[in-house]
Design an enzyme around this catalytic site. Sequence first.
Site, PDB file in Angstrom:
ATOM      1  N   GLU A 109       0.841  -1.195   0.000  1.00  0.00           N
ATOM      2  CA  GLU A 109       0.000   0.000   0.000  1.00  0.00           C
ATOM      3  C   GLU A 109       0.876   1.246   0.000  1.00  0.00           C
ATOM      4  O   GLU A 109       2.105   1.161   0.048  1.00  0.00           O
ATOM      5  CB  GLU A 109      -0.940  -0.014   1.211  1.00  0.00           C
ATOM      6  CG  GLU A 109      -1.962  -1.150   1.161  1.00  0.00           C
ATOM      7  CD  GLU A 109      -2.933  -1.103   2.320  1.00  0.00           C
ATOM      8  OE1 GLU A 109      -2.735  -0.291   3.244  1.00  0.00           O
ATOM      9  OE2 GLU A 109      -3.896  -1.883   2.310  1.00  0.00           O
ATOM     10  N   HIS A 150      -9.244  10.525   4.298  1.00  0.00           N
ATOM     11  CA  HIS A 150      -9.181   9.525   3.226  1.00  0.00           C
ATOM     12  C   HIS A 150      -9.815  10.142   1.987  1.00  0.00           C
ATOM     13  O   HIS A 150     -10.879  10.753   2.062  1.00  0.00           O
ATOM     14  CB  HIS A 150      -9.924   8.253   3.616  1.00  0.00           C
ATOM     15  CG  HIS A 150      -9.579   7.089   2.750  1.00  0.00           C
ATOM     16  ND1 HIS A 150     -10.022   6.976   1.451  1.00  0.00           N
ATOM     17  CD2 HIS A 150      -8.820   5.989   2.974  1.00  0.00           C
ATOM     18  CE1 HIS A 150      -9.563   5.864   0.923  1.00  0.00           C
ATOM     19  NE2 HIS A 150      -8.823   5.242   1.824  1.00  0.00           N
ATOM     20  N   ARG A 155      -2.123  10.100   0.047  1.00  0.00           N
ATOM     21  CA  ARG A 155      -3.508  10.418   0.410  1.00  0.00           C
ATOM     22  C   ARG A 155      -3.746  11.911   0.592  1.00  0.00           C
ATOM     23  O   ARG A 155      -4.777  12.427   0.169  1.00  0.00           O
ATOM     24  CB  ARG A 155      -3.886   9.691   1.713  1.00  0.00           C
ATOM     25  CG  ARG A 155      -4.164   8.217   1.556  1.00  0.00           C
ATOM     26  CD  ARG A 155      -4.507   7.620   2.906  1.00  0.00           C
ATOM     27  NE  ARG A 155      -4.836   6.190   2.792  1.00  0.00           N
ATOM     28  CZ  ARG A 155      -5.106   5.406   3.826  1.00  0.00           C
ATOM     29  NH1 ARG A 155      -5.063   5.921   5.053  1.00  0.00           N
ATOM     30  NH2 ARG A 155      -5.402   4.146   3.652  1.00  0.00           N
ATOM     31  N   HIS A 173     -10.665  10.544   8.492  1.00  0.00           N
ATOM     32  CA  HIS A 173     -10.426   9.104   8.540  1.00  0.00           C
ATOM     33  C   HIS A 173      -9.671   8.635   9.775  1.00  0.00           C
ATOM     34  O   HIS A 173     -10.002   7.619  10.354  1.00  0.00           O
ATOM     35  CB  HIS A 173      -9.663   8.707   7.279  1.00  0.00           C
ATOM     36  CG  HIS A 173      -9.420   7.241   7.121  1.00  0.00           C
ATOM     37  ND1 HIS A 173     -10.439   6.317   7.149  1.00  0.00           N
ATOM     38  CD2 HIS A 173      -8.271   6.539   6.917  1.00  0.00           C
ATOM     39  CE1 HIS A 173      -9.933   5.097   6.967  1.00  0.00           C
ATOM     40  NE2 HIS A 173      -8.634   5.210   6.840  1.00  0.00           N
ATOM     41  N   ARG A 178      -0.024   9.252   8.888  1.00  0.00           N
ATOM     42  CA  ARG A 178      -0.034   7.823   9.203  1.00  0.00           C
ATOM     43  C   ARG A 178       0.184   7.017   7.932  1.00  0.00           C
ATOM     44  O   ARG A 178      -0.495   7.217   6.934  1.00  0.00           O
ATOM     45  CB  ARG A 178      -1.374   7.441   9.830  1.00  0.00           C
ATOM     46  CG  ARG A 178      -1.519   5.947  10.119  1.00  0.00           C
ATOM     47  CD  ARG A 178      -2.923   5.639  10.596  1.00  0.00           C
ATOM     48  NE  ARG A 178      -3.895   5.793   9.533  1.00  0.00           N
ATOM     49  CZ  ARG A 178      -4.336   4.797   8.754  1.00  0.00           C
ATOM     50  NH1 ARG A 178      -3.856   3.578   8.898  1.00  0.00           N
ATOM     51  NH2 ARG A 178      -5.232   5.037   7.830  1.00  0.00           N
ATOM     52  N   SER A 212      -2.077   1.292  11.532  1.00  0.00           N
ATOM     53  CA  SER A 212      -3.005   1.576  12.631  1.00  0.00           C
ATOM     54  C   SER A 212      -3.412   0.314  13.378  1.00  0.00           C
ATOM     55  O   SER A 212      -3.402   0.283  14.610  1.00  0.00           O
ATOM     56  CB  SER A 212      -4.241   2.300  12.106  1.00  0.00           C
ATOM     57  OG  SER A 212      -4.811   1.608  11.017  1.00  0.00           O
TER      58      SER A 212
END
Length: 553
Positions: free
Chosen positions: A120, A242, A293, A354, A389, A394
Amino acid sequence: MQYPSTDVLVVGSGAAGLTLALRLADHCRVTVLSKGGLSAGSTAYAQGGISAVLDAKDSLDAHVQDTLNVGAGLCDESTVRFTVERGPAAIRWLADLGVPFTRKSEDEHVDGSSFHLTREGGHSHRRVVHAADATGAAIADTLQQRAHSHPNITLLENRVIVDLITHGRPGFFPPRCLGAYVYDHENRQVEPIAAKFTVLATGGASRVYRYSSNPDGSTGDGIAVAWRAGCRVANMEFMQFHPTCLYLPGAPTQAARSFLISEAVRGEGGRLILPDGSRFMQRFDPRGELAPRDIVARAIDHEMKRLGIAHVGLDISHKSAEFIRQHFPNIHAQCLELGFDITQEPLPVVPAAHYTCGGIVTDTYGRTDLEGLYAVGETAYTGLHGANRMASNSLLECLVFGTSAAEDIGRHLRNIAPAPTLKPWDESRVTDSDEEVVVTHNWDELRTFMWDYVGIVRTTKRLQRAQRRIQLLRSEIADYYGNFRVSRDLLELRNLAQVADLIVRCALSRRESRGLHYTLDYREPSDAPQISVLIPENFAGTRHTTTWWSERP
């Protein structure tokens, strides 16, 4: 009247809270509070996975460096390494509990691990273990089943924390947390629960904004009650948005209104488009839809404001239907239920709040400034995330710090006497409210101006406008709180207003753009970034303490 007591009170039933409960339950009594049903928290919403070094081609150093890069200069490297080093063991623990992680097929090279790993944003290697595209739900189901079956765990649903109960005067000798006042939503009454140790695992505060991918309960309760009890908070300005939450404001259920369209859709070729079908991301970043993001969210926000549109489109229909159903079975099925066929048409999407990167200041064992009080998961600030982040860190955080906090509590359980008898909640001077519309109106007003003034793009004037409105709202809420019996809506509004104030105060103190905090008045990052730490007037710790992530003696 005899009020309940326990060894460890855990406020929150997500991955962090249940991990801690299960790690401790063989040695003591644990009571876990859930704001709604057990599965109502954010864990079950996580579609992606958990990052951990499980591939022989990967390394702990690479995972650490990737996290530091995404954190934009504000991560604490020792905390990042502490977390990363414990990642593989956390995955093995979940697998042993029965979490059905997706495995590699027989014809795939194993490379020392049978887990199927994805990659990711921000990761330099494939290191995200997952359960199809519904990892959070698989973890939540397994942890809940285990907790239900453990004789030393008591699960109480529909409980909302009101405030912490403390003993001692800040500044004179260390005050201690003795438990919490808890509102029983079904019986509409407040009762004290005494505990040797109290753990806040209440998640984030994304519901302070109009659009959020989080469930309705993400109202910053843990952060607010800890602040009121004298604990520091840090980096509250860093709220992760997000880029692609399904835009369906009239949906009949909260789950539908908050349905997240995973960034993996863009990773597999999904295109962001305007109403005329044209793409726009290349105008903002050469990586297009694969930009980080924060860049994608700002680009969507810019186009929505420029054109006056309510949403943009996310289109992956140029891929084959078989490919889409294979890679995104849950997203495809959920969208069909909501009236969208992603194999045939674009989805309406908007950025949504988010993840809360800041929170209650803790060390690597979850210890806060208040003795006997711990905080784990999204509600805590450990130094792991910094100014942004990294994807799939998370859930890893929940597992690692839920475990480390349990270890620390376990070392001290025998040395702590049972909490004394607590005073009952006093309702002798309040009445039932006949003006619930005030709560609803203030809730809507708060979330609207936070979205408009303290959202993806900020200015000093917008922040100051928000601060003035927050002051007025908090005054009204305090008056209402002091005269009427509490309700879940009132408690959440009170906490949201407190958290909104903390977000704005941190944002005003940061005179630069960094990570998730982007301001038109200070567009460049500073050469010497600092962590935004707020200290309450009733500070429960030692004022000269400047670091908190290493183990205290």
